[in-house]
Write a protein that holds these residues in place. Structure first.
Motif, short mmCIF file in Angstrom:
data_model
loop_
_atom_site.label_atom_id
_atom_site.label_comp_id
_atom_site.label_asym_id
_atom_site.label_seq_id
_atom_site.Cartn_x
_atom_site.Cartn_y
_atom_site.Cartn_z
N MET A 262 -57.04 88.95 6.25
CA MET A 262 -58.41 88.67 5.94
C MET A 262 -59.25 88.74 7.20
O MET A 262 -59.46 89.79 7.70
N LYS A 263 -59.64 87.69 7.75
CA LYS A 263 -60.55 87.63 8.87
C LYS A 263 -61.87 87.26 8.31
O LYS A 263 -62.56 88.04 7.71
N HIS B 130 -52.00 91.67 11.56
CA HIS B 130 -51.74 92.54 10.42
C HIS B 130 -52.39 93.90 10.62
O HIS B 130 -53.56 93.98 11.02
N ASP C 226 -61.41 93.93 10.82
CA ASP C 226 -60.32 93.29 10.06
C ASP C 226 -59.31 94.33 9.60
O ASP C 226 -59.47 94.92 8.56
N ASN C 227 -58.27 94.65 10.30
CA ASN C 227 -57.86 94.04 11.53
C ASN C 227 -57.40 95.12 12.50
O ASN C 227 -56.38 95.00 13.15
N GLU D 299 -51.07 91.95 4.59
CA GLU D 299 -51.72 90.64 4.73
C GLU D 299 -52.80 90.49 3.68
O GLU D 299 -52.96 89.43 3.07
N GLU D 300 -53.54 91.56 3.47
CA GLU D 300 -54.68 91.49 2.55
C GLU D 300 -54.21 91.30 1.10
O GLU D 300 -55.01 90.95 0.24
N ASP E 275 -56.35 87.90 14.19
CA ASP E 275 -56.92 88.51 12.98
C ASP E 275 -58.42 88.66 13.19
O ASP E 275 -59.20 87.77 12.86
ZN LIG Z 1 -57.48 90.07 8.44
#
Ligand SMILES: [Zn+2]
Length: 559
Positions: A1-2, A329, A350-351, A383-384, A411
């Motif tokens: 995410m981020k 990620h 991101d990212n 990750e997402e 991130d």
């Molecule tokens: Zn991220």
């Protein structure tokens, strides 16, 4: 995410101007006297630009963009002098299953007093199944409003008390009951989000209750993101870790209602949305059957694939079987809902930035020579899609978790210039903050708690996947107190990113980005990694942290 733009702290001038001779010989003074590492701005710029170019198609796992990404990372780690980390390979296979619901046939309708309302997929609601099956049908299941959907015996709270959810659909509020509290004090840690506030928890608990469905009501403030994020994140191909049971333990239908659609549902059911949500915040709340039945239909296409984590190693000189880990990620959303004709979510901040930072950090450590312990650089996939690559590593570690001293996650790096503060996400949880405090002080920066613990960011990036099994993990980065413009400027930049670029096609590389803040953060990570890797310390979680018990158990078993 981020979630927010990394905003950092640099203060290169402040440290450079401090007369060394006058500083007391504390650990921070020693750190400050160490020659600064060579964090390459060229690496940060060029790798971020390449990884976020349209050629990489937004780096979705299992796409040609993955192939380009993981090969580029392996090449860069090799060029920097690192070794393949996984028994001679740069890669760790991560088995995934991808389920794509057909948007044309996805249907969700509810009926009350003979009137049936069909929800528009995407606009009014998003829904899916994690069960690996070609088709799902839920017929005339009763909707039950279960408040926050929390069963927390240790807090004497059970939203499911006295209600049998078998064959019924839970309608659930996002976040936890005291999220509007101004402080972090309260039954559910006040405004700080507990794990009970996370959507992952709510689906898990509804499954434990035997529900046929679980629908979360979106609300921008407690969710911490707008409906467009929900829509883009949960439509199209959905990845999960592959599992032998085909996830038949999951509820048949999971989803979200937009706030407008949810209010319309309550109105149609003759229920008072405001009154019920207020009641749900009070101890003793009881679930409310809504007198509404709902039906859902999904047609799925199913694809299995192996994605990859990238694992690079700098072996330690004297205690090579002890590890300090760095994570970022590499994946992003790939093709996504078009905005102005652009359907590639490039994920530059991101990212791509954090991935480039991982390589730049590895280059700096390699150039500085070996540490006593080994340094691991782990670029994780998916990750997402729910921290899948890091979760897979956490369950199938290449290096024993009990022998992993601690780690740092990245991130989203700061691309808006130096800031005066460093913010810790999940502040107060581990002794790694002592290392951070010394390194930050050497840079003349303040360490602060995250400003918005209510958003649950601690549970939303890859450090959590290693924290859960006990490895002390640090997630800290530039705060909003910019050297140029202070907090108002930092807050404005963060807000601009959240509104205009987060998880959208507009998260693109900009040659005008200011990398000074990112470099300062990477110098911080370098200093912490170096100190940990040259020490014999075993920093732990603080005694009241939720991961302390797991760490104590794994360390005890290893000794
Ligand atoms: Zn991220």
């Amino acid at each position: 995410m981020k979630r927010s733009i990394g905003i950092v702290a640099c203060l290169l001038m402040a440290t450079a101007c401090a007369p060394m001779g006058e500083a007391p010989q504390t650990a921070s003074a020693v750190a400050a006297a160490t020659p600064p590492p060579e964090i390459s701005e060229e690496t940060l710029r060029s790798l971020t630009e390449t990884l976020s170019s349209d050629e990489f198609e937004g780096r979705a796992p299992g796409t040609p963009g993955e192939e380009l990404t993981v090969n580029l990372l392996a090449d860069r780690f090799a060029a920097a002098g690192l070794q393949p980390g996984n028994n001679g390979s740069w890669f760790q296979d991560v088995p995934l299953v991808e389920i794509t619901a057909n948007p044309e046939t996805a249907a969700f309708s509810y009926s009350h007093d003979g009137t049936t309302t069909s929800l528009d997929y995407g606009t009014d609601a998003v829904f899916w199944t994690k069960r690996v099956v070609p088709q799902i049908d839920v017929e005339s299941a009763e909707l039950v409003f279960v408040g926050y959907g929390i069963n927390a015996p240790e807090r004497n709270w059970n939203d499911y008390e006295g209600v049998d959810m078998e064959g019924r659909i839970a309608v659930i509020l996002v976040n936890d009951p005291d999220y509007q509290t101004p402080t972090n004090e309260g039954l559910f840690d006040g405004r700080a989000m507990t794990y009970y506030g996370r959507w992952t928890y709510k689906y898990e608990e509804a499954a434990r209750q035997g529900a046929a469905g679980a629908i979360i009501i979106h609300d921008t403030e407690p969710a911490a993101y707008g409906w467009t994020v929900v829509e883009s994140s949960w439509t199209g191909p959905q990845l999960d870790m592959d599992a032998a049971d085909n996830h038949m333990g999951r509820i048949p239908v999971e989803g979200w209602f937009s706030n407008e659609a949810a209010r319309a549902l309550f109105t149609a059911a003759g229920q008072d949305y405001e009154a019920l949500t207020a009641a749900a915040r009070e101890p003793g709340f009881r679930a409310v059957p809504m007198g509404v039945t709902a039906s859902a239909h999904l047609d799925n296409s199913i694809r299995r694939e192996a994605s990859r984590n990238v694992v690079a190693l700098l072996p330690g000189s004297t205690r090579a079987d002890e590890y300090v880990i760095h994570t970022a990620h590499w994946d992003h959303l790939g093709r996504c809902t078009p905005v102005d004709g652009d359907d590639i979510c490039n994920g530059a901040l991101d990212n791509a930035t954090g991935t480039a930072g991982l390589v730049a950090l590895a280059e700096a450590h390699a150039a500085a020579g070996p540490t006593e312990r080994s340094l691991v650089f782990l670029a994780v996939t998916a990750e997402e899609s729910g921290l899948l690559g890091s979760a897979y590593y956490g369950e199938n570690p290449v290096f024993p978790l009990a022998q992993t001293v601690g780690g740092i996650n990245m991130d989203g790096l700061n691309i808006i210039g130096p800031s005066r503060n460093v913010v810790v996400v999940g502040y107060g949880k581990s002794e790694l903050e002592n290392y951070l405090g010394r390194a930050a002080a050497a840079q003349g920066r303040n360490v602060e708690p995250e400003p918005t613990p209510e958003k649950g960011f601690f549970f939303r990036s890859d450090h959590f996947s290693l924290a859960r099994p006990g490895v002390p993990m640090l997630y800290a980065e530039s705060g909003e107190n910019l050297v140029d413009g202070g907090r108002p400027a930092g807050r404005a930049a963060a807000e601009d990113y959240t509104v205009n670029r987060y998880h959208a096609p507009a998260d693109e590389y900009d040659p005008n980005w200011n990398w000074a803040g990112a470099i300062q953060d990477l110098e911080l990570y370098f200093a912490i990694g170096r100190e940990l890797a040259d020490s014999t310390d075993w920093p732990n979680w603080n005694p009241d942290a939720e991961f302390r018990a797991a760490r104590d158990a794994s360390r005890a078993a290893a000794q």
